[in-house]
Design an enzyme around this catalytic site. Structure first.
Site, PDB file in Angstrom:
ATOM      1  N   ILE A  77      34.646 -20.630  93.901  1.00 38.80           N
ATOM      2  CA  ILE A  77      34.186 -20.008  95.141  1.00 38.80           C
ATOM      3  C   ILE A  77      32.782 -20.478  95.508  1.00 38.80           C
ATOM      4  CG2 ILE A  77      35.599 -17.928  94.823  1.00 38.80           C
ATOM      5  CD1 ILE A  77      33.056 -16.547  93.699  1.00 38.80           C
ATOM      6  N   ASP A  78      32.299 -21.521  94.778  1.00 35.97           N
ATOM      7  CA  ASP A  78      30.890 -21.886  94.887  1.00 35.97           C
ATOM      8  C   ASP A  78      30.576 -22.955  95.925  1.00 35.97           C
ATOM      9  OD1 ASP A  78      31.834 -24.255  93.637  1.00 35.97           O
ATOM     10  OD2 ASP A  78      31.472 -23.382  91.661  1.00 35.97           O
TER      11      ASP A  78
ATOM     12  N   GLN B 183      40.006 -23.141  92.405  1.00 33.59           N
ATOM     13  CA  GLN B 183      39.886 -21.711  92.111  1.00 33.59           C
ATOM     14  C   GLN B 183      38.432 -21.278  92.268  1.00 33.59           C
ATOM     15  OE1 GLN B 183      41.624 -22.428  88.042  1.00 33.59           O
ATOM     16  NE2 GLN B 183      42.764 -20.576  88.501  1.00 33.59           N
TER      17      GLN B 183
ATOM     18  N   ALA C 184      37.148 -23.059  86.786  1.00 29.03           N
ATOM     19  CA  ALA C 184      35.818 -22.580  86.373  1.00 29.03           C
ATOM     20  C   ALA C 184      35.023 -23.581  85.529  1.00 29.03           C
ATOM     21  CB  ALA C 184      35.952 -21.277  85.598  1.00 29.03           C
TER      22      ALA C 184
ATOM     23  N   CYS D 252      31.739  -4.514 115.094  1.00 28.52           N
ATOM     24  CA  CYS D 252      32.614  -3.331 115.004  1.00 28.52           C
ATOM     25  C   CYS D 252      32.146  -2.307 113.984  1.00 28.52           C
ATOM     26  CB  CYS D 252      34.054  -3.766 114.698  1.00 28.52           C
ATOM     27  SG  CYS D 252      34.304  -4.231 112.972  1.00 28.52           S
TER      28      CYS D 252
ATOM     29  N   ARG E 166      32.986 -13.981  83.315  1.00 31.71           N
ATOM     30  CA  ARG E 166      33.889 -13.322  82.374  1.00 31.71           C
ATOM     31  C   ARG E 166      33.455 -13.477  80.921  1.00 31.71           C
ATOM     32  NH1 ARG E 166      38.931 -16.143  85.164  1.00 31.71           N
ATOM     33  NH2 ARG E 166      37.346 -17.743  85.016  1.00 31.71           N
TER      34      ARG E 166
ATOM     35  N   HIS F 121      40.752 -18.982  96.041  1.00 29.07           N
ATOM     36  CA  HIS F 121      40.147 -17.667  95.812  1.00 29.07           C
ATOM     37  C   HIS F 121      39.055 -17.372  96.828  1.00 29.07           C
ATOM     38  CE1 HIS F 121      41.529 -17.814  91.302  1.00 29.07           C
ATOM     39  NE2 HIS F 121      42.519 -17.786  92.161  1.00 29.07           N
TER      40      HIS F 121
HETATM   41 ZN   LIG Z   1      33.870  -6.424 112.478  1.00 29.05          ZN
END
Ligand SMILES: [Zn+2]
Length: 264
Positions: free
Chosen positions: A105-106, A103, A24, A159, A36, A123
């Site tokens: 996610i950016d 770690q 982070a 779906c 956080r 992550h």
């Molecule tokens: Zn789907």
């Protein structure tokens, strides 16, 4: 600090397999708020609403999740890689990087220029969205467009299943392939560099230990102390960007690339 950066640059030069582990601290240096921290997004939402099982079982939780996720996505999308991201990308170009385990996610390692096969996102990523039923993947921006148009909890075109950003939520299993690959790379590297992670979240904390047990040198660059500091061969408590930039300059000097006035 100069002594340490010179020493670490020397280790990178001699390393055959260097693994970089980022957390982070790198994101916050690029201006992405730490969710956080006090005053962060978490203060305005109930964390209970964001457990994976709630998301799967409750439409109301999905609506709240997407509200929060949308709020967090905007600063992430605007963020630019900092000197640390750029230095890591440059190390790939110099042939010095086995992989980056992150770690974060950016997606900033990709924006900085690292290639897909060099980055292991432990992550997941906020840059994609996936269907919880058929696993179809969507570009995040395309789904955010639907939110802007008034959709509150988007669903899959194929779906009808619930769509969720491709990040790992509380209560959701770690991605098996990425986790295994990260352990594998950690165990066979000869230099393991932790950058901007406080190493408190599992399984992050165990990877430096595995590297060290298998004979790798361990370097930790983090603003605050970490539980692994005592094991490390070098610890630098400083900001990642300027520190990595200094290391990269010394590495390039050592490799005979770019003079004192040269580029980078
Ligand atoms: Zn789907």
């Amino acid at each position: 600090m100069e002594h340490e950066t010179t020493e670490v640059a020397g280790w990178i030069m001699n390393a055959k397999k260097m693994v970089v582990f980022t957390g982070a601290g790198l994101s916050t240096e690029s201006g992405i708020p730490d969710f956080r921290s006090p005053g962060g997004v978490w203060d305005r939402y109930d964390p209970e609403d964001f457990y994976f099982q709630r998301f799967i079982s409750s439409e109301a939780s999905r609506v709240k999740y997407w509200q929060m996720a949308t709020e967090m996505y905007e600063p992430m999308k605007q963020a630019q890689p900092n000197l640390a991201h750029l230095a890591i990308a440059e190390m790939e170009r110099l042939g010095k990087l086995d992989c980056v385990i992150t770690q974060n996610i950016d997606g900033l390692h990709f924006k900085a220029g690292n290639s897909a096969e060099k980055v292991i996102e432990l992550h997941g990523t906020a840059m994609h969205v996936s269907c919880m039923h058929c696993h179809k993947r969507y570009n995040r921006d395309a789904i955010q467009e639907r939110i802007k148009e008034g959709v509150k909890a988007p669903t899959c075109d194929d779906c009808g299943g619930p769509l969720k950003p491709a990040t790992i939520s509380f209560g959701q299993a770690m991605p098996e392939k990425e986790t295994q690959e990260a352990y594998h790379r950690s165990s066979r590297c000869d230099l393991f560099m932790v950058i901007g992670s406080s190493l408190v979240v599992h399984p992050a904390a165990s990877m430096p230990l595995i590297a060290k047990q298998n004979g790798a040198k361990l370097v930790i660059i983090n603003r605050d102390p970490t539980p692994c500091d005592d094991l490390a061969d070098a610890v630098i408590h400083a900001q990642a960007g300027p520190t990595l930039d200094a290391i990269l300059r010394r590495l390039k000097m050592g490799l005979g690339i770019g003079g004192r006035n040269g580029p980078g």
